[in-house]
Structure formats: structure tokens, C-alpha cells
Design a protein around this motif. Structure first.
Motif, PDB file in Angstrom:
ATOM      1  N   GLU A   1     143.855  18.744  -3.162  1.00 27.63           N
ATOM      2  CA  GLU A   1     144.182  19.642  -2.782  1.00 27.63           C
ATOM      3  C   GLU A   1     145.114  18.870  -0.895  1.00 27.63           C
ATOM      4  OE1 GLU A   1     140.187  21.130  -1.513  1.00 27.63           O
ATOM      5  OE2 GLU A   1     140.862  22.549  -3.716  1.00 27.63           O
ATOM      6  N   THR A   2     144.325  18.066  -0.779  1.00 27.80           N
ATOM      7  CA  THR A   2     145.140  17.316   0.355  1.00 27.80           C
ATOM      8  C   THR A   2     146.487  16.854   0.144  1.00 27.80           C
ATOM      9  OG1 THR A   2     142.712  16.390   0.441  1.00 27.80           O
ATOM     10  CG2 THR A   2     144.387  15.571   1.999  1.00 27.80           C
TER      11      THR A   2
ATOM     12  N   LYS B   1     151.378  22.686  -8.236  1.00 30.86           N
ATOM     13  CA  LYS B   1     151.196  21.329  -9.372  1.00 30.86           C
ATOM     14  C   LYS B   1     149.398  20.697  -8.654  1.00 30.86           C
ATOM     15  CE  LYS B   1     154.881  18.950  -7.951  1.00 30.86           C
ATOM     16  NZ  LYS B   1     155.559  17.251  -7.949  1.00 30.86           N
ATOM     17  N   LYS B   2     149.124  21.603  -7.166  1.00 30.17           N
ATOM     18  CA  LYS B   2     147.179  21.360  -6.760  1.00 30.17           C
ATOM     19  C   LYS B   2     146.532  22.186  -7.953  1.00 30.17           C
ATOM     20  CE  LYS B   2     146.193  24.417  -3.354  1.00 30.17           C
ATOM     21  NZ  LYS B   2     145.738  24.282  -1.955  1.00 30.17           N
TER      22      LYS B   2
ATOM     23  N   GLU C   1     147.516  22.057 -11.148  1.00 34.82           N
ATOM     24  CA  GLU C   1     147.389  21.546 -12.139  1.00 34.82           C
ATOM     25  C   GLU C   1     146.479  20.272 -12.213  1.00 34.82           C
ATOM     26  OE1 GLU C   1     151.881  20.288 -13.090  1.00 34.82           O
ATOM     27  OE2 GLU C   1     152.108  22.331 -13.486  1.00 34.82           O
ATOM     28  N   CYS C   2     146.689  19.788 -11.354  1.00 31.88           N
ATOM     29  CA  CYS C   2     145.753  18.621 -10.708  1.00 31.88           C
ATOM     30  C   CYS C   2     144.409  18.403 -10.712  1.00 31.88           C
ATOM     31  CB  CYS C   2     146.487  18.267  -9.296  1.00 31.88           C
ATOM     32  SG  CYS C   2     145.241  16.759  -8.805  1.00 31.88           S
ATOM     33  N   ILE C   3     144.358  20.140  -9.861  1.00 23.87           N
ATOM     34  CA  ILE C   3     142.747  20.129 -10.334  1.00 23.87           C
ATOM     35  C   ILE C   3     141.935  20.442 -12.174  1.00 23.87           C
ATOM     36  CG2 ILE C   3     140.916  22.296  -9.020  1.00 23.87           C
ATOM     37  CD1 ILE C   3     142.725  22.704  -6.763  1.00 23.87           C
ATOM     38  N   LYS C   4     142.773  21.189 -12.619  1.00 24.70           N
ATOM     39  CA  LYS C   4     143.190  22.068 -14.005  1.00 24.70           C
ATOM     40  C   LYS C   4     142.783  20.075 -14.509  1.00 24.70           C
ATOM     41  CE  LYS C   4     144.858  24.263 -17.142  1.00 24.70           C
ATOM     42  NZ  LYS C   4     146.117  25.193 -18.312  1.00 24.70           N
ATOM     43  N   LYS C   5     143.618  19.252 -14.336  1.00 23.53           N
ATOM     44  CA  LYS C   5     143.783  17.893 -15.585  1.00 23.53           C
ATOM     45  C   LYS C   5     141.865  17.429 -14.779  1.00 23.53           C
ATOM     46  CE  LYS C   5     147.962  16.364 -15.284  1.00 23.53           C
ATOM     47  NZ  LYS C   5     148.611  15.636 -15.407  1.00 23.53           N
ATOM     48  N   VAL C   6     141.538  17.593 -13.305  1.00 26.03           N
ATOM     49  CA  VAL C   6     140.114  16.881 -12.764  1.00 26.03           C
ATOM     50  C   VAL C   6     138.998  17.509 -13.973  1.00 26.03           C
ATOM     51  CG1 VAL C   6     138.908  16.768 -10.770  1.00 26.03           C
ATOM     52  CG2 VAL C   6     140.935  16.317 -10.265  1.00 26.03           C
ATOM     53  N   LYS C   7     139.171  19.374 -13.719  1.00 28.29           N
ATOM     54  CA  LYS C   7     138.128  19.617 -14.340  1.00 28.29           C
ATOM     55  C   LYS C   7     137.611  19.479 -15.827  1.00 28.29           C
ATOM     56  CE  LYS C   7     137.553  23.311 -11.162  1.00 28.29           C
ATOM     57  NZ  LYS C   7     137.796  24.821 -10.548  1.00 28.29           N
ATOM     58  N   LYS C   8     139.080  19.651 -16.578  1.00 34.42           N
ATOM     59  CA  LYS C   8     139.293  19.154 -17.866  1.00 34.42           C
ATOM     60  C   LYS C   8     138.970  17.533 -18.237  1.00 34.42           C
ATOM     61  CE  LYS C   8     142.478  19.274 -22.082  1.00 34.42           C
ATOM     62  NZ  LYS C   8     143.604  19.520 -22.390  1.00 34.42           N
TER      63      LYS C   8
END
Length: 154
Positions: free
Chosen positions: A35-36, A44-45, A47-54
């Protein structure tokens, strides 16, 4: 033996629960970083969160697989322990005179319910003359009667 099982469970469960709490904190921290880092770019935010959760769900799956294997092993140990203590004393029994308890204890494949069904059938229809008569009892078939034939007396 029971205190050993309890200690084993504590040794297994406590680290896993602590690991789950630390994993949640790690995931939250990584999401905050996303988020930061991508404050302006929402795509992009996301996508990044999605990768972390996955990534965290994959770790959770592997942990749950390990937990289920441990539970399965524990259940197998319990089953093995109980089967050694509850083995039947298979012996010949007169099905026309035996009580439900004696039938359940003496005949393979016969528990309390089937033993009671044998008693009920016997009361209603009279004495059994052969193993074929037992096949008429609800819950007993050819295979189960065949397995107990050598333990039957009439």
C-alpha cells in the motif's frame, strides 16, 4: 500413556498457533508495504496485495497438510491402541441360547446392534436351525454369516 499424548498435542499445537499468529502479522506487514509502495498506482497495489495473499495461502495449505498428516498419524495410533485392547475373544457360541452381550463378544462382525437384532429375530421367529437362518436377520448377509460359521452352534 495419556499424559504422553497430551504432551505431544501441546508440543504440536502450540508452535502451530504461534506460527499462525506470526504469519498473520507478516502478511499484514507485507500488505502495508504494498500500500505504501504503490500509493498512487492502484493496479500495481492490487497486484502486489494479490501476490502476498496468494503466497500466504500456499504456506497455509502446506501447514494444514502437515497438520492433517499429524492428526492422521495420531488417529492411527489411537486406533491401533484401542484395537489391541478391544479384540474379541472369538469362540463358538450357541446362537439359540446366548445373550446379546455373548453374541457381540464371540462372533466376528457382530456388535451390540446386530447381536440385539439376532435376539429379536430369535424371539419373533423361533430357534435358528442353520447358518442360513441367520441370513434372514436384518443386517446380516451371506458374507457376514460365512465369516462367523465356524463360531456358530445350534
Amino acid at each position: 500413556m495419556k499424559p504422553i499424548l497430551i504432551l505431544f498435542l501441546f508440543a504440536l499445537v502450540l508452535p502451530l498457533s504461534a506460527h499462525a499468529a506470526s504469519t498473520d502479522k507478516t502478511v499484514k506487514a507485507q500488505i502495508e508495504k504494498c500500500e505504501t509502495k504503490y500509493k498512487v498506482d492502484k493496479t500495481k497495489k492490487a497486484e502486489c496485495i494479490k501476490k502476498v495473499k496468494k503466497a500466504s495461502s500456499k504456506k497455509a495449505e502446506s501447514t494444514s497438510v502437515k497438520e492433517s498428516k499429524s492428526k492422521t498419524n495420531l488417529q492411527a495410533d489411537k486406533a491401533a491402541a484401542s484395537s489391541t485392547t478391544t479384540k474379541k475373544a472369538l469362540k463358538a457360541v450357541n446362537v439359540n441360547k446366548a445373550t446379546a452381550t455373548e453374541l457381540a463378544a464371540s462372533l466376528p462382525g457382530v456388535g451390540d446392534k446386530k447381536a440385539q437384532a439376532i435376539i429379536d429375530y430369535r424371539k419373533k421367529n423361533g430357534k435358528f436351525k442353520s447358518a442360513a437362518d441367520l441370513e434372514k436377520v436384518p443386517g446380516l448377509g451371506q458374507k457376514s454369516v460365512a465369516g462367523m460359521k465356524k463360531y456358530l452352534k445350534f
